[in-house]
Design an enzyme around this catalytic site. Structure first.
Site, PDB file in Angstrom:
ATOM      1  N   ARG A 128       0.834  -1.210   0.000  1.00  0.00           N
ATOM      2  CA  ARG A 128       0.000   0.000   0.000  1.00  0.00           C
ATOM      3  C   ARG A 128       0.866   1.256   0.000  1.00  0.00           C
ATOM      4  O   ARG A 128       0.495   2.269  -0.606  1.00  0.00           O
ATOM      5  CB  ARG A 128      -0.918   0.011   1.231  1.00  0.00           C
ATOM      6  CG  ARG A 128      -1.872   1.201   1.227  1.00  0.00           C
ATOM      7  CD  ARG A 128      -2.887   1.130   2.331  1.00  0.00           C
ATOM      8  NE  ARG A 128      -2.275   1.286   3.646  1.00  0.00           N
ATOM      9  CZ  ARG A 128      -2.919   1.111   4.800  1.00  0.00           C
ATOM     10  NH1 ARG A 128      -4.198   0.769   4.794  1.00  0.00           N
ATOM     11  NH2 ARG A 128      -2.305   1.279   5.943  1.00  0.00           N
ATOM     12  N   ARG A 134       0.831   6.365   2.579  1.00  0.00           N
ATOM     13  CA  ARG A 134       0.403   6.760   3.924  1.00  0.00           C
ATOM     14  C   ARG A 134       1.634   6.933   4.796  1.00  0.00           C
ATOM     15  O   ARG A 134       2.527   6.084   4.776  1.00  0.00           O
ATOM     16  CB  ARG A 134      -0.532   5.683   4.500  1.00  0.00           C
ATOM     17  CG  ARG A 134      -1.784   6.273   5.111  1.00  0.00           C
ATOM     18  CD  ARG A 134      -2.736   5.197   5.528  1.00  0.00           C
ATOM     19  NE  ARG A 134      -2.458   4.730   6.893  1.00  0.00           N
ATOM     20  CZ  ARG A 134      -3.290   3.946   7.583  1.00  0.00           C
ATOM     21  NH1 ARG A 134      -4.423   3.538   7.039  1.00  0.00           N
ATOM     22  NH2 ARG A 134      -2.979   3.573   8.791  1.00  0.00           N
TER      23      ARG A 134
HETATM   24  P1  AP5 Z   1      -6.997  -2.210   5.200  1.00  0.00           P
HETATM   25  O1  AP5 Z   1      -8.367  -2.632   4.906  1.00  0.00           O
HETATM   26  O2  AP5 Z   1      -6.638  -0.792   4.989  1.00  0.00           O
HETATM   27  O3  AP5 Z   1      -6.628  -2.660   6.695  1.00  0.00           O
HETATM   28  P2  AP5 Z   1      -6.819  -1.899   8.046  1.00  0.00           P
HETATM   29  O4  AP5 Z   1      -6.994  -2.953   9.083  1.00  0.00           O
HETATM   30  O5  AP5 Z   1      -7.858  -0.860   7.916  1.00  0.00           O
HETATM   31  O6  AP5 Z   1      -5.360  -1.272   8.167  1.00  0.00           O
HETATM   32  P3  AP5 Z   1      -4.894   0.154   8.649  1.00  0.00           P
HETATM   33  O7  AP5 Z   1      -3.479   0.298   8.211  1.00  0.00           O
HETATM   34  O8  AP5 Z   1      -5.856   1.218   8.281  1.00  0.00           O
HETATM   35  O9  AP5 Z   1      -4.960  -0.088  10.218  1.00  0.00           O
HETATM   36  P4  AP5 Z   1      -4.441   0.727  11.383  1.00  0.00           P
HETATM   37  O10 AP5 Z   1      -5.178   0.155  12.518  1.00  0.00           O
HETATM   38  O11 AP5 Z   1      -2.968   0.719  11.491  1.00  0.00           O
HETATM   39  O12 AP5 Z   1      -4.809   2.228  10.981  1.00  0.00           O
HETATM   40  P5  AP5 Z   1      -5.873   3.267  11.481  1.00  0.00           P
HETATM   41  O13 AP5 Z   1      -6.169   4.145  10.355  1.00  0.00           O
HETATM   42  O14 AP5 Z   1      -6.958   2.635  12.207  1.00  0.00           O
HETATM   43  O15 AP5 Z   1      -6.003  -3.139   4.388  1.00  0.00           O
HETATM   44  C1  AP5 Z   1      -4.605  -2.866   4.386  1.00  0.00           C
HETATM   45  C2  AP5 Z   1      -4.042  -3.090   2.979  1.00  0.00           C
HETATM   46  O16 AP5 Z   1      -4.143  -4.461   2.654  1.00  0.00           O
HETATM   47  C3  AP5 Z   1      -4.805  -2.324   1.893  1.00  0.00           C
HETATM   48  O17 AP5 Z   1      -3.886  -1.872   0.928  1.00  0.00           O
HETATM   49  C4  AP5 Z   1      -5.752  -3.382   1.332  1.00  0.00           C
HETATM   50  O18 AP5 Z   1      -6.067  -3.127  -0.009  1.00  0.00           O
HETATM   51  C5  AP5 Z   1      -4.946  -4.655   1.499  1.00  0.00           C
HETATM   52  N1  AP5 Z   1      -5.809  -5.826   1.773  1.00  0.00           N
HETATM   53  C6  AP5 Z   1      -6.935  -5.857   2.548  1.00  0.00           C
HETATM   54  N2  AP5 Z   1      -7.442  -7.116   2.580  1.00  0.00           N
HETATM   55  C7  AP5 Z   1      -6.609  -7.883   1.834  1.00  0.00           C
HETATM   56  C8  AP5 Z   1      -6.600  -9.279   1.503  1.00  0.00           C
HETATM   57  N3  AP5 Z   1      -7.547 -10.105   1.931  1.00  0.00           N
HETATM   58  N4  AP5 Z   1      -5.587  -9.728   0.728  1.00  0.00           N
HETATM   59  C9  AP5 Z   1      -4.629  -8.880   0.268  1.00  0.00           C
HETATM   60  N5  AP5 Z   1      -4.588  -7.552   0.543  1.00  0.00           N
HETATM   61  C10 AP5 Z   1      -5.562  -7.058   1.324  1.00  0.00           C
HETATM   62  O19 AP5 Z   1      -5.014   4.081  12.555  1.00  0.00           O
HETATM   63  C11 AP5 Z   1      -3.901   4.857  12.149  1.00  0.00           C
HETATM   64  C12 AP5 Z   1      -3.344   5.603  13.345  1.00  0.00           C
HETATM   65  O20 AP5 Z   1      -4.337   6.520  13.841  1.00  0.00           O
HETATM   66  C13 AP5 Z   1      -2.980   4.756  14.568  1.00  0.00           C
HETATM   67  O21 AP5 Z   1      -1.678   4.215  14.471  1.00  0.00           O
HETATM   68  C14 AP5 Z   1      -3.115   5.776  15.687  1.00  0.00           C
HETATM   69  O22 AP5 Z   1      -2.005   6.633  15.720  1.00  0.00           O
HETATM   70  C15 AP5 Z   1      -4.310   6.591  15.252  1.00  0.00           C
HETATM   71  N6  AP5 Z   1      -5.588   6.071  15.770  1.00  0.00           N
HETATM   72  C16 AP5 Z   1      -6.648   5.591  15.045  1.00  0.00           C
HETATM   73  N7  AP5 Z   1      -7.647   5.204  15.844  1.00  0.00           N
HETATM   74  C17 AP5 Z   1      -7.215   5.421  17.114  1.00  0.00           C
HETATM   75  C18 AP5 Z   1      -7.780   5.197  18.388  1.00  0.00           C
HETATM   76  N8  AP5 Z   1      -9.001   4.645  18.537  1.00  0.00           N
HETATM   77  N9  AP5 Z   1      -7.057   5.538  19.483  1.00  0.00           N
HETATM   78  C19 AP5 Z   1      -5.842   6.098  19.373  1.00  0.00           C
HETATM   79  N10 AP5 Z   1      -5.238   6.322  18.190  1.00  0.00           N
HETATM   80  C20 AP5 Z   1      -5.919   5.986  17.073  1.00  0.00           C
HETATM   81 MG    MG Z   2      -7.870   1.243   8.103  1.00  0.00          MG
END
Ligand code: AP5
Ligand code: MG
Length: 188
Positions: A128, A134
């Site tokens: 990605r 990102r």
């Molecule tokens: P995707 O669907 O994007 O997976 P995801 O689980 O949403 O991954 P993220 O990277 O968004 O998770 P994250 O928890 O690190 O980030 P978030 O934004 O929540 O899939 C990932 C990739 O794989 C894509 O390219 C997709 O196409 C591919 N893919 C999907 N399924 C597949 C399959 N079956 N086979 C092959 N490829 C596949 O958080 C980011 C940051 O925000 C955190 O680190 C933190 O700093 C902050 N944050 C967010 N929420 C909070 C909270 N509640 N509390 C505190 N900090 C927070």
């Molecule tokens: Mg996500």
């Protein structure tokens, strides 16, 4: 249905969440997406969040709780919702339970845990990185996000197990296969 999507970074929460929105017609709330929008807009909140996000650390509870609280008050969330990336620690989960109680809705009905191994996570997110760029999709930051997930967020599987609503689903395979596994849990 009031759904929480649990899973490591790259486990497919965002991807499968969108498919669940299309199938079940309830809104998805992603704290990560909301925070990235605030960072892009350069708001004060975004500036505070960016430091933690770029390091793969959690943003302060009060910031993400404020985002979710505001969003769940919207009328479209009354028929149910899908939370992607929230709660991420026990304090957030307890606050969410309190919020739902005050709103007079029932508690979380399904905590869906997408299980994917670490090597697959790193390979998905490095892939990605080439396409989306990102800021937190760098190998050292990815490894830290996984460590933070294991320390802070994985304990929520037991938290929701105690409520009788946790389901672990195999997150490896094609998008369709995984989606059908999730849909089967939700329609059981
Ligand atoms: P995707 O669907 O994007 O997976 P995801 O689980 O949403 O991954 P993220 O990277 O968004 O998770 P994250 O928890 O690190 O980030 P978030 O934004 O929540 O899939 C990932 C990739 O794989 C894509 O390219 C997709 O196409 C591919 N893919 C999907 N399924 C597949 C399959 N079956 N086979 C092959 N490829 C596949 O958080 C980011 C940051 O925000 C955190 O680190 C933190 O700093 C902050 N944050 C967010 N929420 C909070 C909270 N509640 N509390 C505190 N900090 C927070
Ligand atoms: Mg996500």
């Amino acid at each position: 249905m009031r759904i929480v999507l649990l899973g490591a970074p790259g486990s497919g929460k965002g991807t499968q969440g969108e498919k669940l929105v299309a199938r079940f017609g309830i809104p998805k709330v992603s704290t990560g997406d909301a925070l990235r929008a605030a960072v892009n807009e350069g708001t004060a909140l975004g500036k505070r969040a960016k430091v933690a996000m770029d390091a793969g650390e959690l943003v302060a509870n009060e910031i993400v709780i404020g985002i979710v609280d505001e969003r769940l008050q919207q009328p479209d969330a009354r028929k149910g919702f899908i939370l992607d990336g929230f709660p991420r620690n026990t304090a957030q989960a307890e606050t969410l339970d309190g919020m739902l109680q005050r709103m007079g809705s029932g508690g979380i009905t399904h905590a869906l845990h997408l299980h994917v191994n670490d090597e697959e996570i790193v390979s998905r997110l490095l892939e990605r990185a080439k396409i989306e760029g990102r800021a937190d999709d760098k190998e050292d930051v990815i490894r830290n996000r996984i460590a933070v997930y294991n320390a802070e967020t994985a304990p929520l599987i037991a938290y929701y197990k105690a409520q009788g609503v946790a389901h672990t689903v195999d997150g490896m395979g094609s998008l369709e296969e995984i989606f059908e596994r999730l849909a089967a849990v939700l329609t059981a």
